[in-house]
Scaffold this active site. Structure first.
Site, mmCIF file in Angstrom:
data_model
loop_
_atom_site.group_PDB
_atom_site.id
_atom_site.type_symbol
_atom_site.label_atom_id
_atom_site.label_comp_id
_atom_site.label_asym_id
_atom_site.label_seq_id
_atom_site.Cartn_x
_atom_site.Cartn_y
_atom_site.Cartn_z
ATOM 1 N N GLU A 18 34.939 -40.289 54.187
ATOM 2 C CA GLU A 18 34.372 -40.228 52.835
ATOM 3 C C GLU A 18 34.691 -38.851 52.249
ATOM 4 O OE1 GLU A 18 30.124 -40.848 50.530
ATOM 5 O OE2 GLU A 18 30.230 -39.628 52.325
ATOM 6 N N ASP B 133 16.213 -59.149 58.488
ATOM 7 C CA ASP B 133 15.087 -58.751 59.338
ATOM 8 C C ASP B 133 14.768 -59.885 60.313
ATOM 9 O OD1 ASP B 133 12.724 -57.797 60.414
ATOM 10 O OD2 ASP B 133 11.510 -58.354 58.663
ATOM 11 N N ASN C 12 12.335 -59.497 62.947
ATOM 12 C CA ASN C 12 11.019 -59.419 63.603
ATOM 13 C C ASN C 12 9.855 -59.306 62.622
ATOM 14 O OD1 ASN C 12 11.492 -56.864 62.725
ATOM 15 N ND2 ASN C 12 10.992 -55.836 64.656
ATOM 16 N N HIS D 142 26.817 -48.569 49.625
ATOM 17 C CA HIS D 142 25.365 -48.380 49.573
ATOM 18 C C HIS D 142 24.937 -47.265 48.619
ATOM 19 C CE1 HIS D 142 26.915 -45.375 52.247
ATOM 20 N NE2 HIS D 142 25.743 -44.737 52.208
ATOM 21 N N ASP D 143 25.892 -46.539 48.051
ATOM 22 C CA ASP D 143 25.571 -45.461 47.110
ATOM 23 C C ASP D 143 25.897 -45.830 45.668
ATOM 24 O OD1 ASP D 143 24.861 -43.718 49.212
ATOM 25 O OD2 ASP D 143 26.911 -42.970 49.411
ATOM 26 N N ASP E 131 9.044 -57.280 60.134
ATOM 27 C CA ASP E 131 8.396 -56.035 59.692
ATOM 28 C C ASP E 131 8.907 -55.590 58.319
ATOM 29 O OD1 ASP E 131 10.913 -55.188 60.317
ATOM 30 O OD2 ASP E 131 10.304 -53.608 61.718
ATOM 31 N N ASP F 203 31.190 -39.696 57.257
ATOM 32 C CA ASP F 203 30.378 -39.306 56.112
ATOM 33 C C ASP F 203 30.792 -37.913 55.591
ATOM 34 O OD1 ASP F 203 27.800 -40.127 54.680
ATOM 35 O OD2 ASP F 203 27.277 -38.099 55.313
ATOM 36 N N ASP G 233 29.228 -45.429 61.591
ATOM 37 C CA ASP G 233 29.162 -44.337 60.628
ATOM 38 C C ASP G 233 28.984 -43.031 61.402
ATOM 39 O OD1 ASP G 233 28.786 -43.138 58.032
ATOM 40 O OD2 ASP G 233 27.952 -45.055 57.387
#
Ligand code: NOJ
Length: 561
Positions: free
Chosen positions: A255, A21, A23, A329-330, A25, A199, A98
């Site tokens: 995928e 990150d 900035n 990420h899964d 947030d 995907d 992606d």
């Protein structure tokens, strides 16, 4: 088999929301990624696969796209993205985007139009059907729970969504939709990107809309099959290849849940002109019960893992190409899943890396894997953010499961295991952000972080770096033949790679007890022998023709004949 840059590359996946990150947030962003490109270059990465950065209401964290040609506001601007691409290319790294085109967001302009009326020009961009017997058209289930059909009052019809109801499936039967997708792909390729990760691309062609219980009557396994590898999927991919992919120097990885090697060859066979590689899931399913959801926990059987990975190595040996991965990420973190994330954290993470990176195929590293990031156990359900996890909890509770049992499954398998913020240093929030991150930081960031990995010559990071360097130096790692040895050994995963008069002997102790093996016959008679890499330093592991393996020990020998 042809030589290609994407066969010789190592890919690193960035999940932008959790990477860096800039900035304050609490949400990772593109300028944040920019500050870490030198880190990736240092690791030796050739290609970055960037999980979706397009406009999205984030029902499924960016995999629900509301504008394919705009950058998500939280992640930055198109100018930031242009800079990212330029800075990557300046460092001779490539960028793979992606491509999520099985479905869009329900907030995409196409869907907003589509639902207005039955004769809207975008109606057929999605899949609408009238209900049946007062309910949905079929009994199909969505991956994230509930029916795969959502009723829409305005036109008194249902639309199909194989994931959440905010992810309506696109209608690939419609040539206009396909043309729109191809144009969008060209938009990014003309900007200079180097490839796409596609995907759930083997879901784009839908089977006939039969209600499984009423019409199939063939048992539960068949019911799952309506989702994948539909009748026209190869026609669509060949058309996409002809119109778009073949016009660029690029790589593609599709995928593809529920593919076996013979199906993978249909997707990736060189003469077929579809995709370069697929992500298959068979090895990711070995710690669940066959035909059942991932949440039922079955201990991994090493013999099954060896047999499965070997099957893929052999069947794609002369045609097609394997992708090699433990993480994304899964998936839960591999060191927690198949290794030992406490006593032998470093040893087992390095051993798992060696098994994978010495195989034939293109290796993928998921952010944090290179420092051995581990699974998370959040104490309260509110700390979980993933739609799949939250829906599972609700449905499992409704089915009468106990809270503790549900949480045990979530701890082992939740996608949020992969999504906690990247651990950069030991400062507050692990150096990921100055503000409280969108999802909790793993409490072990004081010990497991990039800064301390870079300071320690024996760290997991440097093991990955060396594996990548070796791949660049030794053609045998990329193109050599693969053969499993000690097939039935209960704790050793060993194999041989062969190219010309060279062999690599790769031996790995998969568990925490010491073991030993005789020098294998298949690697006998060599003229020279050199240890290429190991996870216990230089100290010799050999004694009188035997290789002694300490807990999770892993050694690669280079032999010439
Ligand atoms: C696969 C992606 O990897 C996953 O994160 C996503 O939820 C589904 N496809 C739906 O897009």
């Amino acid at each position: 088999m042809s030589k290609q840059w994407w066969k010789e590359s190592v890919v690193y996946q960035i999940y932008p929301r959790s990477f860096m990150d800039s900035n304050g947030d609490g949400i990772g962003d593109i300028p944040g990624i920019l500050t870490k490109l030198d880190y990736l270059k240092n690791l030796g990465i050739d290609v970055v696969w960037l999980s979706p950065v397009y406009q999205s209401p984030n029902d499924d964290m960016g995999y629900d796209i509301s504008d394919y040609e705009e950058i998500m506001t939280e992640f930055g601007t198109m100018e930031d993205w242009d800079t990212l691409l330029a800075e990557m290319h300046r460092r001779e790294m490539k960028l793979v985007m992606d491509l999520v085109v099985n479905h869009s967001s329900d907030e995409h302009a196409w869907f907003m139009e589509s639902k207005k009326s039955k004769d809207n020009e975008y109606r057929d961009y999605y899949i609408w059907r009238p209900g049946k017997n007062g309910g949905p058209p079929t009994d199909w289930k969505a991956t994230f729970g509930g029916s795969a059909w959502e009723y829409d009052e305005a036109t008194d019809e249902y639309y199909l969504h194989m994931f959440s109801k905010k992810q309506p499936d696109l209608n690939w039967e419609n040539p206009k939709l396909r043309e729109s997708v191809y144009n969008m792909m060209k938009f990014w390729l003309d900007k200079g990107i180097d490839g796409f990760r596609l995907d759930v691309i083997n879901m784009i062609s839908k089977k006939e809309f039969l209600s499984s219980y009423e019409d199939y009557k063939n048992g539960r396994e068949v019911l799952m099959d309506y989702q994948f590898n539909g009748p026209k999927v190869h026609d669509y991919l060949r058309e996409m290849n002809e119109k778009v992919l073949s016009q660029y120097d690029m790589m593609t990885v599709g995928e593809c849940p529920k593919v076996s090697p013979d199906l993978a060859l249909l997707y990736t066979g060189e003469e077929r002109k579809e995709l370069n590689m697929v992500f298959q899931f068979e090895h990711m399913g070995l710690d669940k019960y066959p035909g059942k959801p991932k949440w039922g926990l079955k201990p991994l059987n090493l013999l099954e893992l060896k047999q499965n990975l070997t099957k893929w190595q052999k069947e794609l040996e002369n045609n097609g190409w394997n992708s090699l991965y433990w993480n994304n990420h899964d998936q839960p973190r591999v060191v927690s899943r198949f290794g030992n994330d406490s006593e032998y954290h470093t040893e087992s993470a390095k051993m798992l890396a060696t098994i994978l990176h010495m195989m034939k195929g293109t290796p993928y590293i998921y952010q944090g894997e290179e420092i051995g990031m581990t699974n998370i156990q959040f104490q309260s359900l509110e700390e979980y953010k993933d739609i799949e996890t939250l829906n599972y909890y609700r449905e499992a509770l409704e089915e009468g499961k106990q809270h503790e049992d549900i949480m045990a499954s979530i701890y082992a398998k939740s996608r949020d295991n992969a999504r906690t913020p990247m651990q950069w240093d030991s400062s507050e929030y692990a150096g990921f952000s100055e503000a409280k991150p969108w999802i909790g930081v793993h409490p072990n960031y004081h010990e497991i972080n990039v800064e301390s990995a870079l300071e320690n010559a024996d760290s997991i990071f440097y093991h990955y770096k060396k594996l990548i360097e070796l791949r660049k130096k030794h053609e045998i790692i990329v193109y050599g033949a693969y053969d499993l040895i000690l097939e039935n050994h209960p704790s050793i995963f060993a194999y041989i790679r062969t190219l010309g008069n060279e062999k690599l002997l790769v031996v790995n102790n998969f568990y925490g007890d010491e073991t030993a093996l005789e020098w294998p016959e298949e690697a006998g008679g060599f003229v020279t022998k050199k240890k290429l890499i190991g996870n216990y330093g230089e100290e010799s592991a050999e004694e009188e023709g035997k290789i002694k393996l300490r807990p999770y020990e892993s050694i690669v020998y280079s032999l010439t004949f």
